[in-house]
Design a protein around this motif. Structure first.
Motif, PDB file in Angstrom:
ATOM      1  N   LYS A   1     -12.961   9.748   2.230  1.00 22.83           N
ATOM      2  CA  LYS A   1     -11.391   9.993   2.834  1.00 22.83           C
ATOM      3  C   LYS A   1     -10.504   9.456   1.499  1.00 22.83           C
ATOM      4  CE  LYS A   1     -12.330   9.947   7.681  1.00 22.83           C
ATOM      5  NZ  LYS A   1     -12.123   9.362   8.836  1.00 22.83           N
ATOM      6  N   HIS A   2     -10.073  10.049   0.672  1.00 19.03           N
ATOM      7  CA  HIS A   2      -9.150   9.426  -0.428  1.00 19.03           C
ATOM      8  C   HIS A   2      -7.735   9.868   0.055  1.00 19.03           C
ATOM      9  CE1 HIS A   2     -12.714   8.436  -2.500  1.00 19.03           C
ATOM     10  NE2 HIS A   2     -13.114   9.584  -2.644  1.00 19.03           N
ATOM     11  N   ASN A   3      -6.941   8.945   0.204  1.00 19.53           N
ATOM     12  CA  ASN A   3      -5.768   9.317   0.480  1.00 19.53           C
ATOM     13  C   ASN A   3      -4.341   8.724  -0.342  1.00 19.53           C
ATOM     14  OD1 ASN A   3      -6.553  10.429   2.859  1.00 19.53           O
ATOM     15  ND2 ASN A   3      -6.333   8.126   4.144  1.00 19.53           N
ATOM     16  N   SER A   4      -5.182   8.494  -1.788  1.00 17.03           N
ATOM     17  CA  SER A   4      -3.948   8.172  -2.508  1.00 17.03           C
ATOM     18  C   SER A   4      -3.279   9.493  -3.153  1.00 17.03           C
ATOM     19  CB  SER A   4      -4.612   7.577  -3.918  1.00 17.03           C
ATOM     20  OG  SER A   4      -5.414   8.583  -4.642  1.00 17.03           O
ATOM     21  N   LYS A   5      -2.145   9.432  -3.599  1.00 14.48           N
ATOM     22  CA  LYS A   5      -1.172  10.391  -3.817  1.00 14.48           C
ATOM     23  C   LYS A   5      -1.995  11.273  -5.059  1.00 14.48           C
ATOM     24  CE  LYS A   5       3.096   8.793  -2.518  1.00 14.48           C
ATOM     25  NZ  LYS A   5       4.520   7.890  -2.986  1.00 14.48           N
TER      26      LYS A   5
ATOM     27  N   GLN B   1      -4.742  13.275  -3.594  1.00 15.24           N
ATOM     28  CA  GLN B   1      -4.152  14.471  -2.945  1.00 15.24           C
ATOM     29  C   GLN B   1      -4.043  15.623  -3.714  1.00 15.24           C
ATOM     30  OE1 GLN B   1      -1.107  12.894  -0.344  1.00 15.24           O
ATOM     31  NE2 GLN B   1      -2.535  11.972   1.028  1.00 15.24           N
TER      32      GLN B   1
ATOM     33  N   CYS C   1       0.779  -1.297   0.142  1.00 21.83           N
ATOM     34  CA  CYS C   1      -0.017   0.225  -0.039  1.00 21.83           C
ATOM     35  C   CYS C   1       0.830   1.154   0.053  1.00 21.83           C
ATOM     36  CB  CYS C   1      -0.964  -0.231   1.053  1.00 21.83           C
ATOM     37  SG  CYS C   1      -2.492  -1.152   0.779  1.00 21.83           S
ATOM     38  N   PRO C   2       1.960   1.466   0.946  1.00 22.29           N
ATOM     39  CA  PRO C   2       2.767   2.705   0.726  1.00 22.29           C
ATOM     40  C   PRO C   2       3.375   2.626  -0.407  1.00 22.29           C
ATOM     41  CG  PRO C   2       3.179   1.455   2.814  1.00 22.29           C
ATOM     42  CD  PRO C   2       2.499   0.542   1.957  1.00 22.29           C
TER      43      PRO C   2
ATOM     44  N   ASP D   1      -5.842   1.509   5.762  1.00 22.23           N
ATOM     45  CA  ASP D   1      -7.210   1.677   6.519  1.00 22.23           C
ATOM     46  C   ASP D   1      -8.189   2.017   5.701  1.00 22.23           C
ATOM     47  OD1 ASP D   1      -5.776   0.975   8.920  1.00 22.23           O
ATOM     48  OD2 ASP D   1      -5.390   3.047   9.459  1.00 22.23           O
ATOM     49  N   THR D   2      -7.905   2.998   4.889  1.00 25.21           N
ATOM     50  CA  THR D   2      -8.941   3.499   3.814  1.00 25.21           C
ATOM     51  C   THR D   2      -9.538   2.155   2.819  1.00 25.21           C
ATOM     52  OG1 THR D   2      -8.084   5.760   3.769  1.00 25.21           O
ATOM     53  CG2 THR D   2      -9.781   5.286   1.997  1.00 25.21           C
TER      54      THR D   2
ATOM     55  N   ILE E   1      -1.386   4.231  -1.506  1.00 25.44           N
ATOM     56  CA  ILE E   1      -2.778   3.807  -0.876  1.00 25.44           C
ATOM     57  C   ILE E   1      -2.894   3.725   0.706  1.00 25.44           C
ATOM     58  CG2 ILE E   1      -4.750   2.266  -0.900  1.00 25.44           C
ATOM     59  CD1 ILE E   1      -3.739   1.694  -3.644  1.00 25.44           C
ATOM     60  N   ASN E   2      -3.640   4.566   1.347  1.00 27.15           N
ATOM     61  CA  ASN E   2      -3.695   4.250   2.999  1.00 27.15           C
ATOM     62  C   ASN E   2      -4.222   3.064   2.843  1.00 27.15           C
ATOM     63  OD1 ASN E   2      -4.991   4.187   5.471  1.00 27.15           O
ATOM     64  ND2 ASN E   2      -4.315   6.458   5.608  1.00 27.15           N
TER      65      ASN E   2
END
Length: 114
Positions: free
Chosen positions: A26-30, A33, A4-5, A12-13, A9-10
Motif C-alpha cells: 500500500k503506497h500512498n504517496s502522491k 499514485q 505527513c500530509p 498509517d502506511t 505520505i499516509n
C-alpha cells in the motif's frame, strides 16, 4: 505526523512500514499514485502483468529475508534470555532429582539389609 500530509505520505502506511521493517504494497504517496495511474493507462499483456507480479513477490521475499522487524527481533531476544534462565532452572531440578535418587537408593538399600 503533522508533516505527513504536506509530504504526501499516509501516516498509517508510514507507521506500518516502520514496524514491518520493509514497505508494504500500500503506497500512498502522491508520486506513487501518479506512477500507478500511468501504469493503468498503458495496456499490459497478461504475461507482462504476471512478470511484474512475480518481480514484486520476489522483491517482497527478499525484503522479508533481509530485514526482520524490530518487534520480532525484540521477541527473539526476550525468548533467548528466558531460555537461559530456564536452562539454569532445569539444571538445578536435575541436580535435585539426582540427589533424591541417591537418597532413595540408600534408604531402600538400608531397608533391605535391615
Amino acid at each position: 505526523a503533522m508533516m505527513c500530509p504536506f509530504l504526501g505520505i499516509n501516516f498509517d502506511t508510514l507507521v506500518s512500514n516502520c514496524i514491518r521493517g520493509f514497505p508494504t504494497n500500500k503506497h500512498n504517496s502522491k508520486k506513487e499514485q501518479e506512477q500507478k495511474k500511468k501504469r493503468k493507462q498503458t495496456k499490459l499483456t497478461a504475461q507482462e502483468r504476471n512478470q511484474i507480479e512475480e518481480t514484486r513477490r520476489r522483491a517482497l521475499i527478499v525484503h522479508i529475508r533481509q530485514r526482520p522487524s524490530l518487534p520480532l527481533l525484540s521477541l527473539l531476544y526476550r525468548r533467548l534470555l528466558q531460555s537461559q534462565k530456564v536452562a539454569d532452572a532445569v539444571r538445578q531440578r536435575i541436580d535435585r532429582c539426582n540427589v533424591m535418587t541417591k537418597l532413595l537408593q540408600q534408604q531402600c538399600a538400608s531397608n533391605i539389609t535391615a
